[in-house]
Design a protein around this motif. Structure first.
Motif, PDB file in Angstrom:
ATOM      1  N   VAL A   1       0.846  -1.262   0.454  1.00 61.08           N
ATOM      2  CA  VAL A   1       0.138  -0.087   0.177  1.00 61.08           C
ATOM      3  C   VAL A   1       0.888   1.393   0.251  1.00 61.08           C
ATOM      4  O   VAL A   1       0.428   2.115  -0.513  1.00 61.08           O
ATOM      5  CB  VAL A   1      -1.219  -0.434   1.082  1.00 61.08           C
ATOM      6  CG1 VAL A   1      -1.203   1.486   1.422  1.00 61.08           C
ATOM      7  CG2 VAL A   1      -1.721  -0.837   1.494  1.00 61.08           C
ATOM      8  N   ALA A   2       1.720   1.431   0.794  1.00 59.11           N
ATOM      9  CA  ALA A   2       2.438   2.285   0.831  1.00 59.11           C
ATOM     10  C   ALA A   2       3.240   2.396  -0.248  1.00 59.11           C
ATOM     11  O   ALA A   2       3.367   3.633  -0.944  1.00 59.11           O
ATOM     12  CB  ALA A   2       3.803   2.355   1.982  1.00 59.11           C
ATOM     13  N   LEU A   3       3.766   1.661  -1.151  1.00 55.16           N
ATOM     14  CA  LEU A   3       4.819   2.113  -2.275  1.00 55.16           C
ATOM     15  C   LEU A   3       3.279   2.356  -3.422  1.00 55.16           C
ATOM     16  O   LEU A   3       3.816   3.199  -4.716  1.00 55.16           O
ATOM     17  CB  LEU A   3       5.499   1.020  -2.828  1.00 55.16           C
ATOM     18  CG  LEU A   3       6.363   0.312  -2.089  1.00 55.16           C
ATOM     19  CD1 LEU A   3       7.368  -0.768  -1.963  1.00 55.16           C
ATOM     20  CD2 LEU A   3       8.087   1.655  -2.205  1.00 55.16           C
ATOM     21  N   PHE A   4       2.685   1.896  -3.499  1.00 55.77           N
ATOM     22  CA  PHE A   4       1.701   1.983  -4.749  1.00 55.77           C
ATOM     23  C   PHE A   4       1.394   3.227  -4.503  1.00 55.77           C
ATOM     24  O   PHE A   4       1.390   3.740  -5.670  1.00 55.77           O
ATOM     25  CB  PHE A   4       0.303   0.856  -4.050  1.00 55.77           C
ATOM     26  CG  PHE A   4      -0.590   1.273  -5.636  1.00 55.77           C
ATOM     27  CD1 PHE A   4      -0.484   0.735  -7.313  1.00 55.77           C
ATOM     28  CD2 PHE A   4      -1.936   1.261  -5.333  1.00 55.77           C
ATOM     29  CE1 PHE A   4      -0.978   1.103  -8.210  1.00 55.77           C
ATOM     30  CE2 PHE A   4      -2.432   2.038  -6.453  1.00 55.77           C
ATOM     31  CZ  PHE A   4      -2.357   1.788  -7.843  1.00 55.77           C
ATOM     32  N   PHE A   5       0.679   3.773  -3.039  1.00 52.13           N
ATOM     33  CA  PHE A   5       0.468   4.872  -2.831  1.00 52.13           C
ATOM     34  C   PHE A   5       1.258   5.982  -3.343  1.00 52.13           C
ATOM     35  O   PHE A   5       1.558   7.717  -3.835  1.00 52.13           O
ATOM     36  CB  PHE A   5       0.467   5.369  -1.676  1.00 52.13           C
ATOM     37  CG  PHE A   5      -1.789   5.028  -1.070  1.00 52.13           C
ATOM     38  CD1 PHE A   5      -2.354   4.551  -2.037  1.00 52.13           C
ATOM     39  CD2 PHE A   5      -1.862   4.088   0.362  1.00 52.13           C
ATOM     40  CE1 PHE A   5      -3.893   3.850  -2.311  1.00 52.13           C
ATOM     41  CE2 PHE A   5      -2.650   3.552  -0.009  1.00 52.13           C
ATOM     42  CZ  PHE A   5      -3.803   3.845  -0.483  1.00 52.13           C
ATOM     43  N   ALA A   6       2.716   6.257  -2.898  1.00 54.23           N
ATOM     44  CA  ALA A   6       3.773   6.923  -3.302  1.00 54.23           C
ATOM     45  C   ALA A   6       4.096   6.811  -4.874  1.00 54.23           C
ATOM     46  O   ALA A   6       4.398   8.059  -4.891  1.00 54.23           O
ATOM     47  CB  ALA A   6       5.542   6.290  -2.927  1.00 54.23           C
TER      48      ALA A   6
ATOM     49  N   VAL B   1       0.007 -10.745 -22.423  1.00 48.46           N
ATOM     50  CA  VAL B   1      -0.551 -10.266 -23.383  1.00 48.46           C
ATOM     51  C   VAL B   1      -1.683  -9.811 -22.687  1.00 48.46           C
ATOM     52  O   VAL B   1      -2.545  -8.624 -22.850  1.00 48.46           O
ATOM     53  CB  VAL B   1      -0.692 -11.597 -23.694  1.00 48.46           C
ATOM     54  CG1 VAL B   1      -2.387 -11.476 -24.880  1.00 48.46           C
ATOM     55  CG2 VAL B   1      -0.247 -12.283 -25.056  1.00 48.46           C
ATOM     56  N   THR B   2      -2.008  -9.792 -21.117  1.00 48.25           N
ATOM     57  CA  THR B   2      -2.773  -9.240 -20.181  1.00 48.25           C
ATOM     58  C   THR B   2      -2.349  -7.877 -20.301  1.00 48.25           C
ATOM     59  O   THR B   2      -3.145  -6.686 -19.973  1.00 48.25           O
ATOM     60  CB  THR B   2      -3.370 -10.352 -19.057  1.00 48.25           C
ATOM     61  OG1 THR B   2      -3.738 -11.738 -19.972  1.00 48.25           O
ATOM     62  CG2 THR B   2      -4.169 -10.187 -18.805  1.00 48.25           C
ATOM     63  N   LEU B   3      -1.144  -8.356 -19.828  1.00 46.44           N
ATOM     64  CA  LEU B   3      -0.301  -7.108 -19.371  1.00 46.44           C
ATOM     65  C   LEU B   3      -0.515  -5.716 -20.159  1.00 46.44           C
ATOM     66  O   LEU B   3      -1.322  -4.154 -20.438  1.00 46.44           O
ATOM     67  CB  LEU B   3       0.972  -7.285 -18.670  1.00 46.44           C
ATOM     68  CG  LEU B   3       1.947  -5.677 -18.479  1.00 46.44           C
ATOM     69  CD1 LEU B   3       1.047  -5.198 -16.865  1.00 46.44           C
ATOM     70  CD2 LEU B   3       3.284  -5.967 -17.839  1.00 46.44           C
ATOM     71  N   LEU B   4      -0.389  -6.597 -21.477  1.00 50.23           N
ATOM     72  CA  LEU B   4      -0.276  -5.179 -22.920  1.00 50.23           C
ATOM     73  C   LEU B   4      -1.959  -5.227 -23.073  1.00 50.23           C
ATOM     74  O   LEU B   4      -2.078  -4.055 -23.442  1.00 50.23           O
ATOM     75  CB  LEU B   4      -0.503  -6.034 -24.023  1.00 50.23           C
ATOM     76  CG  LEU B   4      -0.780  -5.621 -25.639  1.00 50.23           C
ATOM     77  CD1 LEU B   4      -0.029  -4.315 -25.939  1.00 50.23           C
ATOM     78  CD2 LEU B   4      -0.679  -6.891 -26.718  1.00 50.23           C
ATOM     79  N   GLY B   5      -2.897  -5.424 -23.012  1.00 46.65           N
ATOM     80  CA  GLY B   5      -4.504  -5.087 -22.367  1.00 46.65           C
ATOM     81  C   GLY B   5      -4.936  -4.302 -21.972  1.00 46.65           C
ATOM     82  O   GLY B   5      -5.673  -3.408 -21.862  1.00 46.65           O
ATOM     83  N   LEU B   6      -3.685  -4.260 -20.575  1.00 47.26           N
ATOM     84  CA  LEU B   6      -4.660  -3.409 -19.482  1.00 47.26           C
ATOM     85  C   LEU B   6      -3.525  -2.024 -19.832  1.00 47.26           C
ATOM     86  O   LEU B   6      -3.515  -1.116 -19.272  1.00 47.26           O
ATOM     87  CB  LEU B   6      -3.889  -3.824 -17.981  1.00 47.26           C
ATOM     88  CG  LEU B   6      -4.118  -3.043 -17.080  1.00 47.26           C
ATOM     89  CD1 LEU B   6      -4.999  -2.999 -17.022  1.00 47.26           C
ATOM     90  CD2 LEU B   6      -2.479  -3.489 -15.920  1.00 47.26           C
ATOM     91  N   ALA B   7      -2.314  -2.334 -20.686  1.00 45.77           N
ATOM     92  CA  ALA B   7      -1.999  -0.674 -21.527  1.00 45.77           C
ATOM     93  C   ALA B   7      -2.716  -0.131 -22.242  1.00 45.77           C
ATOM     94  O   ALA B   7      -2.613   1.056 -22.022  1.00 45.77           O
ATOM     95  CB  ALA B   7      -0.231  -1.437 -21.844  1.00 45.77           C
TER      96      ALA B   7
ATOM     97  N   VAL C   1       1.071   4.573 -15.475  1.00 44.53           N
ATOM     98  CA  VAL C   1       2.239   4.139 -15.080  1.00 44.53           C
ATOM     99  C   VAL C   1       2.912   3.520 -13.557  1.00 44.53           C
ATOM    100  O   VAL C   1       3.147   2.227 -14.207  1.00 44.53           O
ATOM    101  CB  VAL C   1       3.925   5.079 -15.118  1.00 44.53           C
ATOM    102  CG1 VAL C   1       5.034   4.373 -15.233  1.00 44.53           C
ATOM    103  CG2 VAL C   1       3.620   5.919 -16.539  1.00 44.53           C
ATOM    104  N   ALA C   2       1.662   4.271 -12.381  1.00 43.88           N
ATOM    105  CA  ALA C   2       1.499   2.984 -11.147  1.00 43.88           C
ATOM    106  C   ALA C   2       0.458   2.093 -11.779  1.00 43.88           C
ATOM    107  O   ALA C   2       0.752   1.059 -10.816  1.00 43.88           O
ATOM    108  CB  ALA C   2       1.145   4.545 -10.126  1.00 43.88           C
ATOM    109  N   VAL C   3       0.045   2.027 -12.079  1.00 44.88           N
ATOM    110  CA  VAL C   3      -0.649   0.610 -12.405  1.00 44.88           C
ATOM    111  C   VAL C   3      -0.568  -0.184 -13.375  1.00 44.88           C
ATOM    112  O   VAL C   3      -0.679  -0.784 -13.040  1.00 44.88           O
ATOM    113  CB  VAL C   3      -2.567   1.542 -13.369  1.00 44.88           C
ATOM    114  CG1 VAL C   3      -3.064   0.331 -13.238  1.00 44.88           C
ATOM    115  CG2 VAL C   3      -3.112   2.334 -11.644  1.00 44.88           C
ATOM    116  N   LEU C   4       0.234   0.080 -14.372  1.00 48.08           N
ATOM    117  CA  LEU C   4       0.830  -1.247 -14.803  1.00 48.08           C
ATOM    118  C   LEU C   4       2.001  -1.865 -14.304  1.00 48.08           C
ATOM    119  O   LEU C   4       1.917  -2.945 -14.212  1.00 48.08           O
ATOM    120  CB  LEU C   4       1.069  -0.059 -16.396  1.00 48.08           C
ATOM    121  CG  LEU C   4       0.178  -0.117 -17.662  1.00 48.08           C
ATOM    122  CD1 LEU C   4       0.946   0.779 -18.475  1.00 48.08           C
ATOM    123  CD2 LEU C   4      -0.721  -1.094 -17.900  1.00 48.08           C
ATOM    124  N   THR C   5       2.933  -0.782 -13.998  1.00 50.66           N
ATOM    125  CA  THR C   5       3.846  -1.418 -13.306  1.00 50.66           C
ATOM    126  C   THR C   5       3.162  -2.367 -11.947  1.00 50.66           C
ATOM    127  O   THR C   5       3.201  -3.322 -11.565  1.00 50.66           O
ATOM    128  CB  THR C   5       4.661  -0.641 -12.334  1.00 50.66           C
ATOM    129  OG1 THR C   5       4.473   0.463 -12.045  1.00 50.66           O
ATOM    130  CG2 THR C   5       5.438  -0.242 -13.825  1.00 50.66           C
TER     131      THR C   5
END
Length: 292
Positions: free
Chosen positions: A72-77, A120-126, A86-90
């Motif tokens: 949580v701490a890193l994602f909110f940062a 492939v799913t990560l590409l779809g998310l992008a 970029v935050a969501v994809l990584t």
């Protein structure tokens, strides 16, 4: 398929966070603290001496508490430091990490489909979340990737804790540890200004998306291979995008819609792979799946 449906339902509920958090208008750390506090409510009624005797499962539960707070701490940062896309994809490198590490950490069968399908799913998310001109931040990407590592550790720990703890116990007992870690990291920044309507809305979200969502997810996690679990977690950002379009009038482009379809198709393809059954047995018994 019942257990796959539980994991999918939990991930879908996680995608509904915006319904509770966005109208409240609180900060990320405040939201996290209230959500984890709501998830902690059943904890006093769940402590069992028999479960505590399983030191490996109990240690895994403690790892979940620390890893969830770090996630949580890193994602909110990451969300604060740069483009949200970029935050969501990584952050959603998590399923790929699970596909690679689950055979090594948990001794599960390696999934070829997951190793192919997750990128492939990560590409779809992008395609779904990236917007023209959104830019790129290396610092944001590093923070998001860090959150992915701890998110993967949380899921792997939950799988191990299920040796001795029920899905409700895995969900609730780790939350007080996460609350303590958040307070150590954020201090007063994590405390909401008042227990008003905004705070109560977030607490309600903690019960619906946090407590119920995680109970469903952890119940399915006990019987679903970790690689398939990782693929199904992509239902969270997909649901969040649909909620944003339907409720908050956010744009959903044809490319984004095609990305959403790609996420669904690739996730279903990974989940449909034939594998040996996954059994969660007491710690005193060997965990061996019957031959197919």
């Amino acid at each position: 398929m019942r257990y796959f449906a539980m994991v999918a339902a939990g991930a879908t509920l996680w995608g509904c966070w915006a319904l509770f958090l966005r109208p409240a208008g609180l900060t990320g750390p405040q939201n996290a603290l209230l959500v984890l506090a709501a998830m902690s409510l059943p904890a006093p009624f769940l402590l069992r001496r028999e479960a505590l005797r399983d030191r490996r499962a109990t240690a895994a539960l403690a790892v979940i508490g620390v890893a969830d707070a770090a996630n949580v701490a890193l994602f909110f940062a990451a969300m604060r430091n740069g483009p949200v896309s970029v935050a969501v994809l990584t952050h959603y490198l998590t399923p790929l990490l699970l596909a690679v590490t689950a055979p090594w950490v948990l001794g599960e069968q390696r999934s070829t489909r997951a190793l192919v399908g997750v990128p492939v799913t990560l590409l779809g998310l992008a395609m779904l979340v990236l917007q023209p001109g959104s830019g790129f931040s290396g610092r944001t990407a590093a923070l998001g990737a860090g959150s992915a590592i701890f998110c993967a550790a949380t899921i792997l720990g939950a799988k191990e804790a299920a040796r001795a703890y029920s899905p409700l116990a895995v969900t609730s007992l780790h939350a007080p540890i996460s609350v303590a870690m958040l307070l150590l990291y954020f201090g007063g920044e994590a405390l909401p200004p008042a227990l008003d309507g905004a705070a109560l809305r977030v607490l309600a979200g903690g019960l619906v998306c946090g407590l119920i969502g995680n109970i469903l997810f952890n119940a399915g996690l006990r019987r679903v291979p970790t690689a398939a679990v990782g693929a199904l977690t992509y239902l969270e950002p997909l649901t969040a995008s649909v909620v944003g379009w339907a409720v908050f009038a956010e744009a959903l482009t044809p490319v984004g819609m095609a990305g959403g379809v790609l996420v669904l198709v690739a996730g279903a393809w990974v989940a449909a792979e034939r594998r040996a059954p996954v059994l969660i047995l007491p710690a005193s018994e060997p965990q061996v799946a019957p031959a197919p």
